[in-house]
Design an enzyme around this catalytic site. Structure first.
Site, PDB file in Angstrom:
ATOM      1  CG  ASP A 296      -3.555   8.272   8.475  1.00 50.27           C
ATOM      2  OD1 ASP A 296      -3.401   7.073   8.639  1.00 50.27           O
ATOM      3  OD2 ASP A 296      -3.901   8.979   7.575  1.00 50.27           O
TER       4      ASP A 296
ATOM      5  CD  GLU B  37      -2.762  -1.051   2.548  1.00 46.13           C
ATOM      6  OE1 GLU B  37      -3.571  -1.795   2.723  1.00 46.13           O
ATOM      7  OE2 GLU B  37      -2.529  -0.027   3.313  1.00 46.13           O
TER       8      GLU B  37
ATOM      9  CE1 TYR C 253      -6.894  -1.833   7.296  1.00 54.05           C
ATOM     10  CE2 TYR C 253      -6.016  -0.933   5.451  1.00 54.05           C
ATOM     11  CZ  TYR C 253      -5.940  -1.137   6.622  1.00 54.05           C
ATOM     12  OH  TYR C 253      -4.855  -0.499   7.592  1.00 54.05           O
TER      13      TYR C 253
END
Lengths: 431, 266
Positions: free
Chosen positions: B56, B45, B171
């Site tokens: 994040d 990735e 995911y």
């Protein structure tokens, strides 16, 4: 005896056009063509703007929030509690004030102010916070978070949290913490924890990123009270609805006092909650023109925070809207003397109203806002916040071009106590 | 069979590794990607830097800032991807990032660039199924996998919507939170993966908060793949342009643990 109002001498509304790109990939979501007040659609879109661009973790919560808001909106008990708090705790309705000396000084249209700076906590922000905390409690949430720029929304959120006994965490850019020290102290007095955010330029955008990070990690018990009419659906609609009390009151007050509607509404725009709150109840009155005023900072060719004038559509903080950004879609830093306007985006409904032409948007510089700030102090004995000083600067330009029997209604959305230190600094005065 | 499908059809769990493109510089990324491949990663990735990475944690936030500070552009990311594809014709490469840089020139432009650079899939953090028209149709038309995220808040009723239009792999974000922070309890991961695999026809990879070979092995016993990001990004932060060696070392340890996680367990 009340004279009938003269025909307004302002240009006619633009012909209705469907928002550009609305048919792309089968996404038709236009409102009924005879009203500007029916959006967003069921997917939270205002034409191509708005939407729900959030991480999957937040999506179920956003859907719950929307469902609960729909129920609350239809529940007379919720509305009654909201109205009661606005009347007895916030101090509504706020006055509608004819400002004789600034009218005389500018020598054109009559200037009226909606006095939302007289609200408890000193700005319009509290209207929305009362609505959202009632919703938070209805959803069983036990912890409140919020972002703040100038600190007005942080103070308003900390206030309602104290009132209802809920713990409160406010995220505020480190730059703003420094330039809005009085509001930081207010929030702490009210029992809130203030978290300075050092990422990026340390302003409102960074505070919002950090609030979203907190929310995604605490979805089970936390309600995020967003302070402006932006973010993922249903926030832009919900904040607009709570702030629409401004325009609803003003419409009734103006009819009672003058027997007519104003010719032009003027309001400052950062995210745009005070403006949409004033504008929305008038959107279907074709004779009423509207002017939103963005912050041109040092000038539109330099650093500024005018997303509509200097940006283009993109996706940030859960919605698609006009953003200040570079050619790769990296967000650029806004600048304004006013911490409350220092944001690189704008509420999605404003982006839509700009594109369809129902509302005009302009911008004024830091310097013009400072001059208008002093003009209002001197002529009317009202110290405005730097945010509405931008609206007043636009009024300063507009009023002399209009006839004396025409009416401008500007939203005085906050008072200037919080700004006297930074104004003094800009005027070269040491306190 | 596509490169992504092959990566999950090796008869053992797959190691998926993330680094931010252009961190510490656009030129240094190639050696770091090579280190991931040499260490044994099955899927790469490549993070597209964004000024406002709101999903994040601190490690990847700083990586985004380092990358942008070094002048990384979208064109540089596609150049890094195309050069990787030329060096590693068989290793699947996925771009991961935020909606605005991916859509600003139009979804069709982005999908076309992905094809030209040999990108196999795209993970967009802030486009949920509800906003699929923004990017999904363009990627599917171009034959690029749209890899969606499922989270602890994705309940049984929502899962079909998340899976619809997804391809490559799913995911699973093991914690409600941001990248690089706490790790989920293994029991909750086991339960969630079993629940998702009952509905999914594509492989399920698990990430967020996975830092050590032992953690990765525990997840690999139940999942089709394990994603490691912040631990590798931390090494790039620490070693800068000399990060390839340490990155290869950690990747090799993770790969050994993941690839052998089920040996003797059945």
């Amino acid at each position: 005896m009340q004279h009938l109002p003269p025909a307004p001498k302002v240009r006619a509304l633009q012909i209705w056009t469907f928002p550009r790109g609305s048919a792309k990939r089968g996404r038709m979501n236009a409102p009924t063509p005879n009203s500007f007040r029916t959006l967003p659609d069921e997917r939270g879109h205002f034409g191509q703007f708005g939407g729900r661009y959030v991480a999957e973790t937040l999506m179920p919560l956003i859907l719950d929030l929307e469902a609960e808001y729909r129920k609350a909106k239809a529940d007379p008990a919720f509305q009654a509690e909201f109205d009661d708090l606005l009347e007895h705790y916030v101090g509504r309705p706020s006055p509608l004030y004819f400002a004789p000396r600034i009218t005389e000084e500018l020598g054109g249209a009559q200037i009226w102010f909606k006095r939302d700076e007289l609200n408890h906590t000193g700005a319009h922000k509290i209207n929305n916070c009362v609505g959202q905390i009632l919703l938070a409690m209805r959803m069983g949430k036990t912890r409140i978070i919020a972002e703040t720029g100038a600190g007005q929304h942080g103070v308003a959120t900390a206030t309602v949290c104290a009132r209802f006994g809920l713990p409160c965490v406010i995220f505020m850019g480190a730059t703003d913490v420094a330039r809005q020290a009085p509001n930081v102290f207010r929030m702490k007095l009210l029992g809130a924890e203030v978290v300075p955010v050092t990422a990026g330029a340390g302003t409102l955008k960074d505070a919002m990123n950090e609030a979203l990070r907190d929310w995604v990690a605490n979805v089970h018990n936390t309600f995020y009270i967003i302070g402006t009419a932006a973010g993922p659906h249903p926030y832009p609609e919900m904040v607009r609805d709570f702030q629409s009390v401004i325009g609803k009151e003003a419409r009734v007050q103006m009819m009672e006092r003058t027997g007519r509607l104003p010719d032009v509404l003027v309001a400052a725009i950062g995210g745009g909650s005070n403006a949409i709150g004033l504008f929305h109840p008038f959107l279907d009155d074709p004779s009423v023109k509207m002017l939103g005023v963005e912050a041109a900072g040092h000038g539109l060719d330099k650093e500024h925070a005018a997303s509509l004038a200097g940006g283009r559509p993109g996706i940030l903080h859960g919605n698609k809207t006009y953003l200040l950004q570079d050619e790769d879609g990296q967000i650029t830093e806004g600048h304004s003397i006013s911490a409350g306007l220092d944001y690189p985006g704008i509420g999605p409904e404003h982006s839509w109203l700009k594109e369809i032409g129902r509302v005009d948007y302009t911008s004024v510089t830091d310097k013009e806002a400072l001059n208008a700030f002093q003009l209002l102090c001197r002529t009317e004995g009202i110290i405005p916040a730097l945010e509405p000083a931008h609206a007043i600067a636009a009024v300063q330009k507009l009023a002399p071009t209009m006839d004396k029997d025409q009416i401008i209604l500007a939203n005085l959305c906050g008072r200037g106590d919080k700004d006297i230190f930074s104004v003094a600094e800009h005027l070269g005065v040491s306190l | 069979m596509s490169r992504l499908a092959q990566a999950f059809a090796k008869g053992r769990p797959a190691l998926v590794t993330f680094v931010t493109g252009g961190d510490p510089t656009p030129d240094a990324t190639a050696s770091i990607l090579d280190a991931l491949v040499e260490g044994g990663a099955d899927v790469i990735e490549l993070g597209m830097p964004f000024t406002d990475p709101m999903a994040d944690g601190p490690a990847i936030q700083l990586a985004n800032l380092r990358s942008l500070g070094a002048g990384t552009t979208t064109a540089a990311i596609f150049r890094i991807a195309a050069e990787f594809r030329a060096r590693h014709p068989e290793v699947p490469l996925v771009l991961m990032g935020y909606a605005n840089p991916m859509t600003i020139r139009g979804a069709d432009w982005f999908a076309t660039e992905c094809v030209k650079a040999g990108v196999d899939g795209v993970i967009c953090v802030d486009i949920p199924p509800e906003e699929d028209p923004e990017l999904g149709p363009a990627l599917r038309d171009a034959g690029v996998s749209l890899i969606r995220l499922a989270t602890p808040t994705t309940d049984h009723a929502r899962l079909p919507a998340v899976l619809d239009g997804s391809s490559g792999f799913l995911y699973y974000v093991s914690v409600a939170g941001i990248t690089g922070m706490q790790q989920a309890a293994q029991a909750s991961i086991d339960e969630a993966v079993a629940r998702i695999k009952a509905s999914a026809t594509i492989p399920v990879a698990v990430g967020f908060g996975v830092r050590t070979p032992d953690q990765a092995a525990a997840i690999a016993r139940v999942a089709d793949g394990v994603v490691v990001g912040s631990a590798l990004v931390d090494l790039v932060a620490k070693h800068g342009t000399d990060a390839a060696g340490p990155v290869k070392e950690l990747t090799a340890a993770l790969a050994a643990a993941v690839h052998s996680a089920r040996k003797g367990a059945f």
